[in-house]
Design an enzyme around this catalytic site. Structure first.
Site, PDB file in Angstrom:
ATOM      1  N   GLY A 191       2.368  32.658  22.847  1.00 27.48           N
ATOM      2  CA  GLY A 191       1.853  33.772  22.570  1.00 27.48           C
ATOM      3  C   GLY A 191       3.048  35.247  22.553  1.00 27.48           C
ATOM      4  O   GLY A 191       3.784  34.880  22.191  1.00 27.48           O
ATOM      5  N   ARG A 196       3.423  27.641  33.591  1.00 30.80           N
ATOM      6  CA  ARG A 196       3.002  26.443  34.117  1.00 30.80           C
ATOM      7  C   ARG A 196       3.730  25.160  33.176  1.00 30.80           C
ATOM      8  O   ARG A 196       3.755  24.090  33.770  1.00 30.80           O
ATOM      9  CB  ARG A 196       1.578  26.363  34.302  1.00 30.80           C
ATOM     10  CG  ARG A 196       0.922  27.332  35.318  1.00 30.80           C
ATOM     11  CD  ARG A 196      -0.379  27.503  35.498  1.00 30.80           C
ATOM     12  NE  ARG A 196      -0.741  27.904  34.176  1.00 30.80           N
ATOM     13  CZ  ARG A 196      -1.915  28.016  33.936  1.00 30.80           C
ATOM     14  NH1 ARG A 196      -2.886  27.753  34.629  1.00 30.80           N
ATOM     15  NH2 ARG A 196      -2.216  28.491  32.654  1.00 30.80           N
ATOM     16  N   SER A 238      -3.785  45.641  28.565  1.00 30.68           N
ATOM     17  CA  SER A 238      -4.797  45.553  27.322  1.00 30.68           C
ATOM     18  C   SER A 238      -5.446  46.826  27.152  1.00 30.68           C
ATOM     19  O   SER A 238      -5.808  47.903  28.191  1.00 30.68           O
ATOM     20  CB  SER A 238      -5.795  44.452  27.724  1.00 30.68           C
ATOM     21  OG  SER A 238      -6.778  44.280  26.831  1.00 30.68           O
ATOM     22  N   TYR A 264     -12.766  40.795  33.196  1.00 28.60           N
ATOM     23  CA  TYR A 264     -11.237  40.812  32.615  1.00 28.60           C
ATOM     24  C   TYR A 264     -11.060  42.306  32.470  1.00 28.60           C
ATOM     25  O   TYR A 264      -9.813  42.567  32.807  1.00 28.60           O
ATOM     26  CB  TYR A 264     -11.648  40.225  31.165  1.00 28.60           C
ATOM     27  CG  TYR A 264     -10.286  40.292  30.363  1.00 28.60           C
ATOM     28  CD1 TYR A 264      -9.011  39.609  30.647  1.00 28.60           C
ATOM     29  CD2 TYR A 264     -10.021  41.091  29.519  1.00 28.60           C
ATOM     30  CE1 TYR A 264      -7.596  39.739  30.142  1.00 28.60           C
ATOM     31  CE2 TYR A 264      -8.723  41.099  28.424  1.00 28.60           C
ATOM     32  CZ  TYR A 264      -7.661  40.710  29.268  1.00 28.60           C
ATOM     33  OH  TYR A 264      -6.611  40.593  28.529  1.00 28.60           O
ATOM     34  N   LYS A 297      -7.616  44.274  34.119  1.00 31.46           N
ATOM     35  CA  LYS A 297      -6.507  45.027  33.337  1.00 31.46           C
ATOM     36  C   LYS A 297      -6.608  46.525  33.761  1.00 31.46           C
ATOM     37  O   LYS A 297      -5.792  47.068  33.542  1.00 31.46           O
ATOM     38  CB  LYS A 297      -6.928  44.724  31.780  1.00 31.46           C
ATOM     39  CG  LYS A 297      -6.458  43.178  31.116  1.00 31.46           C
ATOM     40  CD  LYS A 297      -5.068  43.068  31.621  1.00 31.46           C
ATOM     41  CE  LYS A 297      -4.695  41.743  31.022  1.00 31.46           C
ATOM     42  NZ  LYS A 297      -3.085  41.498  31.024  1.00 31.46           N
ATOM     43  N   THR A 306      -3.214  34.943  19.348  1.00 25.12           N
ATOM     44  CA  THR A 306      -2.451  33.879  20.291  1.00 25.12           C
ATOM     45  C   THR A 306      -3.283  33.040  20.619  1.00 25.12           C
ATOM     46  O   THR A 306      -4.558  32.603  20.221  1.00 25.12           O
ATOM     47  CB  THR A 306      -1.981  34.694  21.577  1.00 25.12           C
ATOM     48  OG1 THR A 306      -2.905  35.098  22.222  1.00 25.12           O
ATOM     49  CG2 THR A 306      -0.966  35.918  21.016  1.00 25.12           C
ATOM     50  N   GLU A 307      -3.135  32.032  21.785  1.00 28.88           N
ATOM     51  CA  GLU A 307      -3.902  31.273  22.423  1.00 28.88           C
ATOM     52  C   GLU A 307      -4.883  31.903  23.316  1.00 28.88           C
ATOM     53  O   GLU A 307      -5.795  31.275  24.147  1.00 28.88           O
ATOM     54  CB  GLU A 307      -3.144  30.263  23.360  1.00 28.88           C
ATOM     55  CG  GLU A 307      -2.245  29.263  22.275  1.00 28.88           C
ATOM     56  CD  GLU A 307      -1.282  28.352  23.023  1.00 28.88           C
ATOM     57  OE1 GLU A 307      -1.528  28.153  24.437  1.00 28.88           O
ATOM     58  OE2 GLU A 307      -0.378  27.868  22.539  1.00 28.88           O
ATOM     59  N   PHE A 308      -4.871  33.169  23.201  1.00 27.37           N
ATOM     60  CA  PHE A 308      -5.690  33.849  24.261  1.00 27.37           C
ATOM     61  C   PHE A 308      -7.245  33.549  24.256  1.00 27.37           C
ATOM     62  O   PHE A 308      -7.911  33.299  25.118  1.00 27.37           O
ATOM     63  CB  PHE A 308      -5.489  35.289  23.915  1.00 27.37           C
ATOM     64  CG  PHE A 308      -6.725  36.314  24.591  1.00 27.37           C
ATOM     65  CD1 PHE A 308      -5.967  36.914  26.039  1.00 27.37           C
ATOM     66  CD2 PHE A 308      -7.704  36.981  24.290  1.00 27.37           C
ATOM     67  CE1 PHE A 308      -6.804  37.701  26.666  1.00 27.37           C
ATOM     68  CE2 PHE A 308      -8.456  37.641  24.974  1.00 27.37           C
ATOM     69  CZ  PHE A 308      -8.086  37.961  26.183  1.00 27.37           C
TER      70      PHE A 308
HETATM   71  P1  NDP Z   1      -1.499  33.162  25.497  1.00 31.49           P
HETATM   72  O1  NDP Z   1      -2.707  32.455  26.195  1.00 31.49           O
HETATM   73  O2  NDP Z   1      -0.836  32.732  24.327  1.00 31.49           O
HETATM   74  O3  NDP Z   1      -0.287  33.294  26.555  1.00 31.49           O
HETATM   75  C1  NDP Z   1      -0.543  33.422  28.239  1.00 31.49           C
HETATM   76  C2  NDP Z   1       0.579  33.039  28.886  1.00 31.49           C
HETATM   77  O4  NDP Z   1       0.329  33.278  30.281  1.00 31.49           O
HETATM   78  C3  NDP Z   1       0.950  31.550  28.531  1.00 31.49           C
HETATM   79  O5  NDP Z   1       2.574  31.512  28.601  1.00 31.49           O
HETATM   80  C4  NDP Z   1       0.601  30.925  29.961  1.00 31.49           C
HETATM   81  O6  NDP Z   1       1.471  29.987  30.251  1.00 31.49           O
HETATM   82  C5  NDP Z   1       0.713  31.948  31.042  1.00 31.49           C
HETATM   83  N1  NDP Z   1      -0.077  31.933  32.163  1.00 31.49           N
HETATM   84  C6  NDP Z   1      -1.480  31.903  32.152  1.00 31.49           C
HETATM   85  N2  NDP Z   1      -2.049  31.687  33.520  1.00 31.49           N
HETATM   86  C7  NDP Z   1      -0.748  31.345  34.163  1.00 31.49           C
HETATM   87  C8  NDP Z   1      -0.783  31.125  35.557  1.00 31.49           C
HETATM   88  N3  NDP Z   1      -1.908  30.764  36.333  1.00 31.49           N
HETATM   89  N4  NDP Z   1       0.575  31.061  36.004  1.00 31.49           N
HETATM   90  C9  NDP Z   1       1.707  31.032  35.230  1.00 31.49           C
HETATM   91  N5  NDP Z   1       1.572  31.455  33.665  1.00 31.49           N
HETATM   92  C10 NDP Z   1       0.332  31.402  33.456  1.00 31.49           C
HETATM   93  O7  NDP Z   1      -1.965  34.729  25.686  1.00 31.49           O
HETATM   94  P2  NDP Z   1      -1.367  35.984  25.292  1.00 31.49           P
HETATM   95  O8  NDP Z   1       0.134  35.831  24.629  1.00 31.49           O
HETATM   96  O9  NDP Z   1      -2.312  36.706  24.107  1.00 31.49           O
HETATM   97  O10 NDP Z   1      -1.299  36.795  26.116  1.00 31.49           O
HETATM   98  C11 NDP Z   1      -0.325  37.489  27.078  1.00 31.49           C
HETATM   99  C12 NDP Z   1      -0.754  38.780  27.933  1.00 31.49           C
HETATM  100  O11 NDP Z   1      -1.226  39.499  26.932  1.00 31.49           O
HETATM  101  C13 NDP Z   1      -1.816  38.532  28.641  1.00 31.49           C
HETATM  102  O12 NDP Z   1      -1.453  39.254  30.012  1.00 31.49           O
HETATM  103  C14 NDP Z   1      -3.005  38.987  28.145  1.00 31.49           C
HETATM  104  O13 NDP Z   1      -4.272  39.374  28.974  1.00 31.49           O
HETATM  105  C15 NDP Z   1      -2.598  40.003  27.479  1.00 31.49           C
HETATM  106  N6  NDP Z   1      -3.076  40.739  25.970  1.00 31.49           N
HETATM  107  C16 NDP Z   1      -3.373  39.847  25.183  1.00 31.49           C
HETATM  108  C17 NDP Z   1      -4.243  40.157  24.055  1.00 31.49           C
HETATM  109  C18 NDP Z   1      -4.698  39.250  22.856  1.00 31.49           C
HETATM  110  O14 NDP Z   1      -5.546  39.645  22.069  1.00 31.49           O
HETATM  111  N7  NDP Z   1      -4.249  38.129  22.772  1.00 31.49           N
HETATM  112  C19 NDP Z   1      -4.662  41.678  24.022  1.00 31.49           C
HETATM  113  C20 NDP Z   1      -4.237  42.422  25.090  1.00 31.49           C
HETATM  114  C21 NDP Z   1      -3.512  41.962  25.946  1.00 31.49           C
HETATM  115  P3  NDP Z   1       1.077  28.401  31.025  1.00 31.49           P
HETATM  116  O15 NDP Z   1      -0.377  28.139  30.556  1.00 31.49           O
HETATM  117  O16 NDP Z   1       2.211  27.546  30.688  1.00 31.49           O
HETATM  118  O17 NDP Z   1       1.120  28.785  32.362  1.00 31.49           O
HETATM  119  C1  8X3 Z   2      -7.376  41.271  25.061  1.00 28.66           C
HETATM  120  C2  8X3 Z   2      -7.928  41.971  24.050  1.00 28.66           C
HETATM  121  O1  8X3 Z   2     -10.230  43.227  23.451  1.00 28.66           O
HETATM  122  O2  8X3 Z   2     -10.225  40.840  24.068  1.00 28.66           O
HETATM  123  O3  8X3 Z   2      -6.762  41.893  26.226  1.00 28.66           O
HETATM  124  O4  8X3 Z   2      -9.929  42.544  25.908  1.00 28.66           O
HETATM  125  S1  8X3 Z   2      -9.690  41.984  24.225  1.00 28.66           S
END
Ligand code: NDP
Ligand code: 8X3
Length: 250
Positions: A13, A34, A138, A151, A155, A186-188
């Site tokens: 992501g 990880r 976020s 969540y 944030k 993303t994978e979120f």
């Molecule tokens: P992804 O799930 O694609 O990426 C999350 C990343 O966090 C991965 O690389 C994962 O790596 C790492 N991660 C998760 N848990 C752990 C852990 N316990 N230890 C170490 N690393 C960890 O999601 P996004 O790219 O979307 O998310 C990135 C950030 O953006 C987050 O903080 C999310 O809350 C924020 N965000 C996302 C939004 C969205 O809509 N996607 C909107 C707003 C904010 P691995 O699993 O290899 O450890």
């Molecule tokens: C990720 C965006 O709207 O799902 O932080 O909280 S939302």
């Protein structure tokens, strides 16, 4: 001497897209996550573009965080930019139905993990009176939405820590910024809905969601301003989104 960035959550992501863009621009990288297989792949792919090293650790484990950062090779001991990005949502339930393990995961990763990594990196910056911390918050850190409870709390904590870091680190000439995205594809949502891919896909259906590369562009813009410029924080939506809960889907 080129800049060195330390990126958490670089295996997927937003973190991965930021790593790719930084590498293309010659920023040296410490990439964390990880999933070691993904870090190894990034080492191969981006190692041709920039000097790069990887650290595999779980941000929830404070001993592992400090141990991993202590093993950084000599030529990666200076960190100019910390991108506190690792994080996820786990579940989407009312407060009365929420799963306590999900609550622990979100608070341990999104809040405590960010604190552990920051605690390990900040001395590197204060010693030099220089550095840049970008916290990925976020829209959930600015607004609360139904079923988002813990969540959103995690944030909101990132939002508060972003402001606190800027105040406390001001005397050290350290810049601190936050980026607060709306919906990014993303994978979120796969993580939030625990592998229910249909439900995850439906989050991004009927409109053009932000892509990880869109946020990476903004992070790159923020960290490449002249040193006297510090962007406090930015909220970034897809055009179809007007608030945490208002999304114009077809
Ligand atoms: P992804 O799930 O694609 O990426 C999350 C990343 O966090 C991965 O690389 C994962 O790596 C790492 N991660 C998760 N848990 C752990 C852990 N316990 N230890 C170490 N690393 C960890 O999601 P996004 O790219 O979307 O998310 C990135 C950030 O953006 C987050 O903080 C999310 O809350 C924020 N965000 C996302 C939004 C969205 O809509 N996607 C909107 C707003 C904010 P691995 O699993 O290899 O450890
Ligand atoms: C990720 C965006 O709207 O799902 O932080 O909280 S939302």
């Amino acid at each position: 001497m080129s800049l060195t960035a330390f990126i958490t959550g670089a295996t997927s992501g937003i973190g991965k897209a930021t790593a790719v863009l930084f590498a293309k621009n010659g920023i040296r990288l410490v990439l964390c996550g990880r999933r070691k297989d993904r870090l190894d792949r990034l080492q191969k792919e981006l190692g041709e573009l920039t000097e790069l090293t990887t650290l595999a650790f779980d941000v929830r484990n404070k001993e592992d965080v400090f141990k991993a950062i202590a093993t950084l090779p000599d030529n990666f001991q200076t960190i100019d930019i910390l991108i506190n990005n690792a994080g996820n949502a786990h579940g989407l339930s009312t407060i009365q139905d929420g799963d306590i393990d999900d609550w622990d995961a979100m608070l341990d990763i999104n809040v405590k993990g960010l604190l552990y990594v920051s605690k390990a990196i900040i001395p590197i910056m204060t010693k030099r009176n220089s550095g840049f911390i970008v916290n990925i918050g976020s829209i959930a850190g600015k607004e609360v939405y139904p079923n988002g409870n813990v969540y959103c709390a995690s944030k909101h904590a990132v939002n508060a820590l972003n402001k606190s870091m800027r105040i406390d680190l001001n005397q050290y000439n350290i810049r601190v910024s936050a980026i607060h995205p709306g919906a990014v594809e993303t994978e979120f949502s796969d993580v939030r809905f625990k592998g229910d891919t249909e439900r995850a896909k439906s989050v991004y259906a009927g409109y053009k969601a932000l892509q990880a590369e869109d946020i990476a562009d903004i992070i790159y813009f923020v960290v490449t301003r002249p040193y006297h410029v510090n962007i406090e924080d930015l909220v970034v939506y897809p055009t179809a989104q007007a608030s945490a809960t208002i999304l114009n889907k077809n």
